[in-house]
Scaffold this active site. Structure first.
Site, PDB file in Angstrom:
ATOM      1  N   CYS A   1      99.380  70.018  45.115  1.00  0.00           N
ATOM      2  CA  CYS A   1     100.416  70.892  44.401  1.00  0.00           C
ATOM      3  C   CYS A   1     101.368  71.050  45.148  1.00  0.00           C
ATOM      4  CB  CYS A   1     100.340  71.194  42.894  1.00  0.00           C
ATOM      5  SG  CYS A   1      99.210  72.509  43.354  1.00  0.00           S
TER       6      CYS A   1
ATOM      7  N   HIS B   1      98.177  76.971  39.929  1.00  0.00           N
ATOM      8  CA  HIS B   1      99.534  75.435  40.399  1.00  0.00           C
ATOM      9  C   HIS B   1     100.349  75.496  40.926  1.00  0.00           C
ATOM     10  CE1 HIS B   1      99.863  71.126  40.090  1.00  0.00           C
ATOM     11  NE2 HIS B   1     101.047  71.570  39.057  1.00  0.00           N
TER      12      HIS B   1
END
Length: 388
Positions: free
Chosen positions: A68, A323
């Site tokens: 990510c 994330h």
């Protein structure tokens, strides 16, 4: 391509034997096939080096396994038209092995894949494998600021044309002048250096929270007294004395990158995240933020220090598990989009402001990297004049 060789003048209309007619027809057909092949190659090159920027659809990137952070940074690079115009002019490596290990070339192919395909998302597999050859680990959690520096250094190192390297530096690098002055005499040392990002604190020296981005900028450029164990040796005094250290802005790039230092080390050697609110503006004028003593630039240079927010790389989660996603303002339609791996959706400025942070919500998204783009009202870039 050999199309003129062996041609006869049409006005003379000579008599030609049947065998010669067949050979002429074969030659004409071969020339046609060769022309088609050349056109096909030219079209392919055009799709890589030109047409990619004309498509406005936002394309996502599949997560390959904790990728990510890489995906978010790639979107910030490739959504920047100024960057892709440099990327499209790179020298294509000659051998297959060189192409596989070339980060600029693999990034260019990813751009083509993203802009010329009809899928909502594509996989950056080849680029990820290329990066692994340069010791960028796969399937691990990366720090966005460190990975951004790594990607930029690889791009700069592998771009063979000096003029492109210079343009890349003009696009991203910040020039700072450091002043170190002895407080006992007039001795002073000055040195210039370049930085890719400004690492801005979110806490002051007493661990008090800084309230805004402007406060962080002012605190970063504040003079600091070097005393005690931090004293420096003065050549004129002949001993260690108290020095005053300060940094002054000399030059700002077209794309200004600000790194909010949200992760800090505790005495237990553990890293924790600072999630408190730190608002940042859509428009940033450094002339209004910094004092005259914090700048070392001509008035003509400072006149260009007006910026508009282009992208935000935000982190959700804790320091050890989290994330990344990217919020980017498109330079073609002036709308904000959220790039969350393969998912891309249009968002509002209020959605972007949710990344300011919150003291009691540690898992909520907080802005980590801010990308501001210079405003050029006199010389707008084609296609973005309405945005900037």
């Amino acid at each position: 391509m050999g199309q003129t060789s062996g041609r006869q003048e049409r006005s003379k209309k000579p008599e030609v034997a049947p065998r010669e007619v067949m050979e002429a027809e074969i030659e004409i057909q071969n020339n046609k096939d060769e022309t088609k092949e050349v056109k096909a190659k030219n079209q392919k090159l055009t799709s890589v080096f030109g047409l990619a920027d004309l498509k406005n659809e936002a394309i996502g990137l599949y997560n390959l396994g904790q990728s990510c952070c890489l995906n978010s940074l790639l979107q910030v690079f490739l959504m920047n038209i100024r960057f892709t115009r440099i990327l499209r002019r790179i020298t294509v490596p000659s051998s297959p092995a060189q192409r596989r290990s070339s980060v600029p070339y693999q990034m260019l192919l990813l751009l083509e894949k993203m802009q010329c395909g009809k899928c909502k998302a594509v996989g950056p597999t080849e680029l990820a494998c290329c990066l692994s050859e340069h010791r960028v680990e796969l399937f691990v959690q990366h720090d966005a600021a460190q990975l951004f520096l790594t990607l930029w250094n690889l791009l700069k190192k592998q771009m063979k044309k000096p003029e492109l390297v210079e343009e890349l530096c003009d696009l991203y690098t910040i020039c700072i002048q450091e002043h170190v002055a002895c407080q006992k005499c007039s001795f002073e040392v000055k040195s210039k250096s370049t930085m890719l990002t400004l690492p801005l604190p979110v806490l002051d020296a007493n661990s008090h929270r800084l309230k805004t981005l402007e406060d962080s900028l002012q605190y970063f450029f504040r003079p600091e007294e070097l005393t005690g164990q931090n004293m420096c040796f003065c050549q004129q005094c002949g001993r260690k004395t108290t020095f005053l250290q300060s940094m002054k802005l000399v030059h700002l790039p077209q794309t200004l990158t600000l790194h909010l230092k949200r992760f800090c080390f505790e005495r237990s050697s553990r890293t924790h995240k600072l999630s408190h609110s730190l608002p940042f503006p859509q428009e940033l004028d450094l002339r209004q933020v910094l004092t005259e003593s914090q700048c070392q630039a001509e008035d003509s240079e400072k006149a260009t220090w007006q910026y508009e927010l282009f992208a935000v790389v935000a982190h959700s989660g804790s320091a050890s598990c989290g994330h990344y996603c990217a919020y980017i303002r498109s330079l073609t339609d002036c709308k904000w989009y959220c790039f969350n791996d393969s998912e891309v959706c249009q968002v509002s400025w209020d959605d972007v402001k949710c990344t300011y942070g919150h003291s009691n919500l540690y898992w909520r998204e907080t802005a980590y990297l801010l990308f501001y783009m210079k405003k050029h009202p006199q010389q707008p870039w084609p296609g973005v004049s309405e945005c900037l």
